[in-house]
Scaffold this motif. Structure first.
Motif, short mmCIF file in Angstrom:
data_model
loop_
_atom_site.label_atom_id
_atom_site.label_comp_id
_atom_site.label_asym_id
_atom_site.label_seq_id
_atom_site.Cartn_x
_atom_site.Cartn_y
_atom_site.Cartn_z
N GLU A 189 -2.28 11.11 0.80
CA GLU A 189 -1.29 10.94 1.18
C GLU A 189 -1.00 10.39 2.76
OE1 GLU A 189 1.53 13.33 2.15
OE2 GLU A 189 0.05 14.55 0.82
N SER A 190 -2.61 10.19 3.68
CA SER A 190 -2.17 9.00 4.72
C SER A 190 -0.97 8.08 4.61
CB SER A 190 -3.37 8.47 5.52
OG SER A 190 -4.31 8.38 4.61
N LYS A 204 5.80 6.49 6.82
CA LYS A 204 6.27 4.79 6.69
C LYS A 204 5.91 3.90 8.02
CE LYS A 204 10.20 5.56 4.28
NZ LYS A 204 11.64 5.39 4.21
N ASP A 205 5.41 2.78 8.77
CA ASP A 205 5.12 1.89 9.63
C ASP A 205 6.33 2.52 10.76
OD1 ASP A 205 2.33 1.95 9.13
OD2 ASP A 205 3.18 -0.18 7.60
N GLU A 206 7.56 2.35 10.38
CA GLU A 206 8.47 1.90 10.91
C GLU A 206 9.49 3.30 10.56
OE1 GLU A 206 8.58 -2.29 11.97
OE2 GLU A 206 9.93 -1.85 10.48
N GLU A 256 0.61 -1.53 -0.30
CA GLU A 256 0.07 0.00 0.11
C GLU A 256 0.85 1.18 -0.10
OE1 GLU A 256 -4.08 1.29 1.86
OE2 GLU A 256 -3.12 -0.25 3.23
N ARG A 257 1.47 1.28 0.81
CA ARG A 257 2.73 2.30 0.71
C ARG A 257 3.54 2.55 -0.56
NH1 ARG A 257 7.75 3.52 1.94
NH2 ARG A 257 8.48 1.42 3.12
N VAL A 258 4.44 1.45 -0.94
CA VAL A 258 5.04 1.57 -1.84
C VAL A 258 4.01 2.38 -3.37
CG1 VAL A 258 4.81 -0.76 -2.93
CG2 VAL A 258 6.80 0.89 -3.28
N ILE A 259 3.65 1.54 -3.23
CA ILE A 259 2.14 2.44 -4.57
C ILE A 259 1.75 3.32 -4.41
CG2 ILE A 259 -0.29 2.11 -4.74
CD1 ILE A 259 0.23 -1.37 -4.88
N THR A 263 15.57 0.57 14.93
CA THR A 263 14.30 1.13 14.02
C THR A 263 13.30 0.89 14.78
OG1 THR A 263 14.82 0.02 12.32
CG2 THR A 263 12.73 -0.47 12.47
N VAL A 264 12.64 1.80 14.95
CA VAL A 264 11.51 1.63 16.01
C VAL A 264 10.02 2.41 14.70
CG1 VAL A 264 12.78 2.67 17.67
CG2 VAL A 264 11.60 4.20 16.11
N GLU A 265 8.79 1.81 15.54
CA GLU A 265 7.74 2.46 15.19
C GLU A 265 7.56 3.76 15.21
OE1 GLU A 265 2.90 2.23 16.73
OE2 GLU A 265 4.23 0.64 17.86
N ASN A 266 6.58 3.95 14.02
CA ASN A 266 6.52 5.19 14.05
C ASN A 266 5.82 6.69 14.21
OD1 ASN A 266 7.27 7.82 11.74
ND2 ASN A 266 5.40 7.23 11.08
N ASN A 267 5.95 7.73 15.04
CA ASN A 267 5.06 8.45 15.74
C ASN A 267 5.25 7.84 17.70
OD1 ASN A 267 4.19 10.63 13.54
ND2 ASN A 267 2.98 9.03 12.95
#
Length: 614
Positions: free
Chosen positions: A546-547, A551-553, A464-467, A569-573
């Motif tokens: 946009e959402s 990135k998730d990480e 989903e993100r890369v698309i 490497t950690v979880e985003n936000n």
């Protein structure tokens, strides 16, 4: 010769570039073609005469170093002073030789400098009153500036060579070089010497002071000059817009009255070239012979026609209101349709059509015909595909690529994809057969993917993100003519798809939509094979979410006293508190803070944690 006085618009053409969106190369070429130079006009009095030789110079600060003058072979003063010139026969002979040379041959820097001193007349340097010789030389052009120059041999290579050849004085006026060996030309930041009025000043200060001196004493003034020349506007051919001029033995040159415009070409079965070099129209008596609009007597029409640039300089304005028989176009339609949103073409027209059409439009604006001063919003230029030998393709070089052969072997979509992928759109690049095969392999990958497409109507979660990133990147690239990077992003997306055994219909369809402008045939075929009954070209272009670009990480940088000590490497936000805890728990960080006092912890969310200790 008829001329359009485009030089009157030189400054406006430069100013108008601020309204034109273009890359720096296009703007630079326009500025270079117009060629504005700032400096001064200076009057050098001709000895024993009330006449002056006016020169233009960008370096009025070097006037004390002017030890001779040079005028063009066509300068009118040669005729005016012929009775005073002692070697007039030698001068006339030199003039005849100059006529045989092209402009390029005359101004070529590498050529041997020739000239003849005009004996019997001299000039006076206006700042020190020293008498200096005047030469005639073909490297000075009557069409540039005033047709005369002040020569400062100490600081100009061409003048230096000329002075050495004719044993003329060479006076240093900007210190820093060794004029016994060569001209010192690196003078933009120099200090003036041997120049009593401006000694010790830097170049900038000296220019201002000497220009004020010239103006106060009415022997010169600040001035600008342009490299661009007026537009020679007549051609000796049938097919062109007639020039609306009539010649009368009694009244002279008479413009065709407004109510009799436009003058149209005579419709003839054939037109025959003349033996005189005139336009073929000169052979058509019914067209040539006419009545003078002033006196009613017998007269003749101008038989030359306008160049091809004339019509192409304004036709796009007529497109806005093509059936209007009262005006070029109504103001309302020009307000709505103008300006031209995007003009794309070759670089060869940047210093031809772009200049001419902008000039034409600005003139029409000044007389109230158009509503926009500039005709275009945006101007881009494409490069060309060279032969494999890096030369321009031509039959004579034998480096031409036949597109039909490529299409027969690899398909039209392969050719389209490769041509757009081969290089930056605005850069010229050589043909590469290996690249064609690479483009075909890319399209084959997409074709072979079809059996692995599931019926899922949503994006695969892991893709989903890369698309969405690809949709955003490709969309922006296409808008900016970055076709090669757009295709590269799609290639990366295909590689991501191939990491999975299956991809969803939604995954696959968005790839086909992105690729369709590049490779329409294969994408339309695959679209139909997916079961669609309508054409892909009519589908809405994909939009990114946009959402989904977040990135998730993320990679968190951890430093101690500003020095990098770990990356995790950690979880985003994550919250600041959570990021502090992660940093303090790092084994690598523990080694650097153990036994020390933590003064403070600086957290930049989603980027870094810096622990300050003492």
């Amino acid at each position: 010769v008829w001329f359009l006085k485009i030089t009157d618009y030189a400054e406006k053409l430069l100013e108008g570039l601020d309204e034109l969106e273009s890359n720096p190369r296009i703007r630079m070429e326009q500025e270079k073609w117009i060629g504005r130079s700032s400096g001064a006009h200076i009057n050098f009095k001709i000895s024993n005469s009330d006449k002056y030789l006016k020169v233009f110079t960008t370096r009025p600060d070097t006037i004390y170093g002017a030890t001779f003058m040079v005028i063009a072979p066509e300068h009118p003063y040669i005729e005016e002073f012929k009775d005073k010139i002692e070697n007039i026969d030698e001068i006339i002979s030199y003039q005849e030789q100059a006529k045989l040379k092209t402009e390029f041959e005359r101004i070529e820097l590498a050529k041997d400098k020739t000239g003849v001193e005009i004996k019997g007349i001299k000039a006076r340097n206006p700042v020190n009153n020293q008498e200096i010789p005047i030469f005639i030389s073909d490297y000075v052009m009557i069409t540039y500036g005033t047709g005369a120059i002040m020569a400062v041999p100490a600081h100009d290579t061409r003048d230096y060579e000329f002075a050495q050849k004719y044993n003329l004085n060479i006076v240093e006026v900007i210190k820093g070089g060794d004029i016994s060996k060569e001209a010192y030309t690196d003078t933009e930041e120099g200090i003036l010497v041997n120049s009593s009025l401006i000694d010790g000043l830097n170049v900038g200060e000296a220019k201002k002071k000497i220009i004020k001196f010239l103006e106060d004493n009415k022997i010169g003034e600040e001035a600008k000059q342009y490299r661009m020349k007026d537009w020679a506007f007549n051609r000796q051919r049938y097919w062109g817009e007639p020039i609306p001029i009539i010649y009368c033995d009694k009244c002279g040159i008479v413009p065709v009255p407004y109510e009799d415009l436009p003058v149209t070409l005579p419709m003839v079965e054939k037109f025959i070239p003349t033996d005189t070099g005139e336009s073929p129209l000169a052979n058509i008596d019914d067209y040539v012979n006419c009545t003078c609009p002033k006196c009613g007597g017998k007269a003749k029409r101008e038989t030359d026609t306008m160049p091809q640039w004339a019509g192409s300089s304004w036709y796009f304005l007529r497109y806005m209101d093509p059936h209007n028989d009262q005006e070029l176009a109504s103001k309302e339609k020009m307000e709505y349709w103008g300006k031209v949103d995007w003009y794309n073409g070759g670089m060869e027209h940047v210093t031809r059509h772009l200049i001419y059409s902008r000039f034409w439009n600005q003139f029409l604006y000044d007389i109230g015909v158009t509503v926009h001063k500039e005709p275009y919003k945006k101007r881009t230029a494409q490069g060309i595909i060279l032969g494999a030998d890096n030369e321009k393709m031509s039959k004579s070089r034998g480096n031409v690529v036949n597109p039909m052969e490529i299409i027969d072997e690899y398909g039209a979509d392969t050719l389209r994809t490769f041509v757009l992928f081969i290089s930056d759109y605005e850069m010229s690049t050589p043909w590469n057969d290996l690249g064609v095969k690479g483009a075909r392999r890319f399209l084959d990958k997409i074709w072979r993917m079809l059996p692995n497409v599931t019926e899922e109507a949503v994006y695969t979660k892991e893709l989903e993100r890369v698309i969405n990133e690809t949709i955003k990147g490709v969309s922006e690239d296409l808008e900016n003519l970055k076709f090669n990077t757009a295709i590269a992003k799609m290639m990366s997306l295909v590689n991501e798809y191939n990491k999975f055994e299956k991809v969803s219909t939604a995954d696959y369809e968005v790839l086909l939509k992105l690729l369709n402008p590049i490779a329409p045939h294969i994408t339309e075929e695959l679209w139909e094979m997916l079961g669609h009954e309508t054409l892909l070209v009519y589908e809405l272009y994909p939009e990114y979410d946009e959402s989904k670009l977040v990135k998730d990480e993320i990679e968190l940088v951890i430093s101690v006293n500003g020095k990098l000590r770990d990356k995790v490497t950690v979880e985003n936000n994550l919250s600041k508190e959570a990021l502090e805890a992660i940093a303090l728990q790092s084994e690598k960080i523990q080694n650097h803070i153990e036994g020390k006092t933590i003064v403070k912890i600086i957290v930049v969310p989603n980027k870094l944690v810096n622990i300050v200790v003492k």
